[in-house]
Design a protein around this motif. Structure first.
Motif, short mmCIF file in Angstrom:
data_model
loop_
_atom_site.label_atom_id
_atom_site.label_comp_id
_atom_site.label_asym_id
_atom_site.label_seq_id
_atom_site.Cartn_x
_atom_site.Cartn_y
_atom_site.Cartn_z
N LYS A 253 -4.73 13.62 -8.39
CA LYS A 253 -3.68 13.47 -9.42
C LYS A 253 -2.52 12.61 -8.92
O LYS A 253 -1.96 11.83 -9.69
N ILE A 254 -2.17 12.75 -7.66
CA ILE A 254 -1.12 11.89 -7.10
C ILE A 254 -1.59 10.44 -7.11
O ILE A 254 -0.83 9.54 -7.47
N THR A 255 -2.83 10.20 -6.72
CA THR A 255 -3.37 8.85 -6.73
C THR A 255 -3.31 8.25 -8.12
O THR A 255 -2.88 7.11 -8.31
N THR A 256 -3.70 9.02 -9.13
CA THR A 256 -3.64 8.56 -10.52
C THR A 256 -2.21 8.25 -10.93
O THR A 256 -1.94 7.21 -11.56
N ALA A 257 -1.27 9.12 -10.57
CA ALA A 257 0.13 8.92 -10.95
C ALA A 257 0.70 7.65 -10.31
O ALA A 257 1.41 6.88 -10.97
N GLU B 11 -0.87 4.60 -12.07
CA GLU B 11 -0.29 4.37 -13.39
C GLU B 11 1.16 3.91 -13.32
O GLU B 11 1.60 3.11 -14.15
N SER B 12 1.90 4.40 -12.34
CA SER B 12 3.33 4.06 -12.24
C SER B 12 3.58 2.73 -11.55
O SER B 12 4.45 1.97 -11.97
N PHE B 13 2.83 2.43 -10.50
CA PHE B 13 3.06 1.23 -9.70
C PHE B 13 2.06 0.12 -9.98
O PHE B 13 2.28 -1.02 -9.59
N GLY B 14 0.94 0.46 -10.61
CA GLY B 14 -0.10 -0.53 -10.86
C GLY B 14 -0.94 -0.86 -9.63
O GLY B 14 -1.70 -1.81 -9.63
N THR B 15 -0.79 -0.07 -8.59
CA THR B 15 -1.56 -0.27 -7.36
C THR B 15 -2.99 0.22 -7.56
O THR B 15 -3.20 1.26 -8.18
N GLN B 16 -3.95 -0.53 -7.04
CA GLN B 16 -5.33 -0.10 -7.15
C GLN B 16 -5.53 1.20 -6.35
O GLN B 16 -4.99 1.35 -5.25
N PRO B 17 -6.29 2.15 -6.91
CA PRO B 17 -6.47 3.46 -6.25
C PRO B 17 -6.95 3.36 -4.81
O PRO B 17 -6.54 4.18 -3.97
N ASP B 18 -7.79 2.39 -4.50
CA ASP B 18 -8.31 2.30 -3.13
C ASP B 18 -7.26 1.81 -2.13
O ASP B 18 -7.51 1.78 -0.92
N ARG B 19 -6.08 1.47 -2.60
CA ARG B 19 -4.97 1.05 -1.73
C ARG B 19 -3.93 2.16 -1.56
O ARG B 19 -2.95 1.98 -0.83
N ILE B 20 -4.12 3.28 -2.22
CA ILE B 20 -3.15 4.39 -2.20
C ILE B 20 -3.60 5.43 -1.19
O ILE B 20 -4.74 5.90 -1.23
N MET C 172 0.84 -1.17 0.00
CA MET C 172 0.00 0.00 0.00
C MET C 172 0.89 1.24 0.00
O MET C 172 1.45 1.59 1.03
N PRO C 173 1.07 1.91 -1.13
CA PRO C 173 1.88 3.12 -1.17
C PRO C 173 1.23 4.25 -0.38
O PRO C 173 0.01 4.39 -0.36
N GLU C 174 2.07 5.03 0.28
CA GLU C 174 1.60 6.21 1.00
C GLU C 174 2.46 7.39 0.59
O GLU C 174 3.69 7.32 0.64
#
Length: 61
Positions: free
Chosen positions: A23-27, A30-39, A1-3
């Motif tokens: 925009k950070i969530t989208t980046a 797109e960069s890590f392939g992490t699902q948005p709800d985990r960011i 889970m990226p923070e």
């Protein structure tokens, strides 16, 4: 889970902060392939008289 933590001097509107966090969530997605709800994105705000750059308070700039 990226923070991602953003440090900023206070003064942005809620709309500006929301846009930045989206925009950070989208980046990260797109960069890590992490699902948005985990960011997680957090903005930590400092008062302008509690932060300096080059020894000059932001409140004096």
């Amino acid at each position: 889970m990226p923070e991602v933590i953003v440090y900023a001097v206070e003064g942005r509107t809620p709309e500006q902060k929301k846009m930045l966090m989206q925009k950070i969530t989208t980046a990260v997605h797109e960069s890590f392939g992490t699902q948005p709800d985990r960011i997680v994105v957090q903005i930590v705000e400092a008062k302008a008289d509690n932060k300096t750059r080059g020894g000059v308070l932001y409140s004096e700039r």
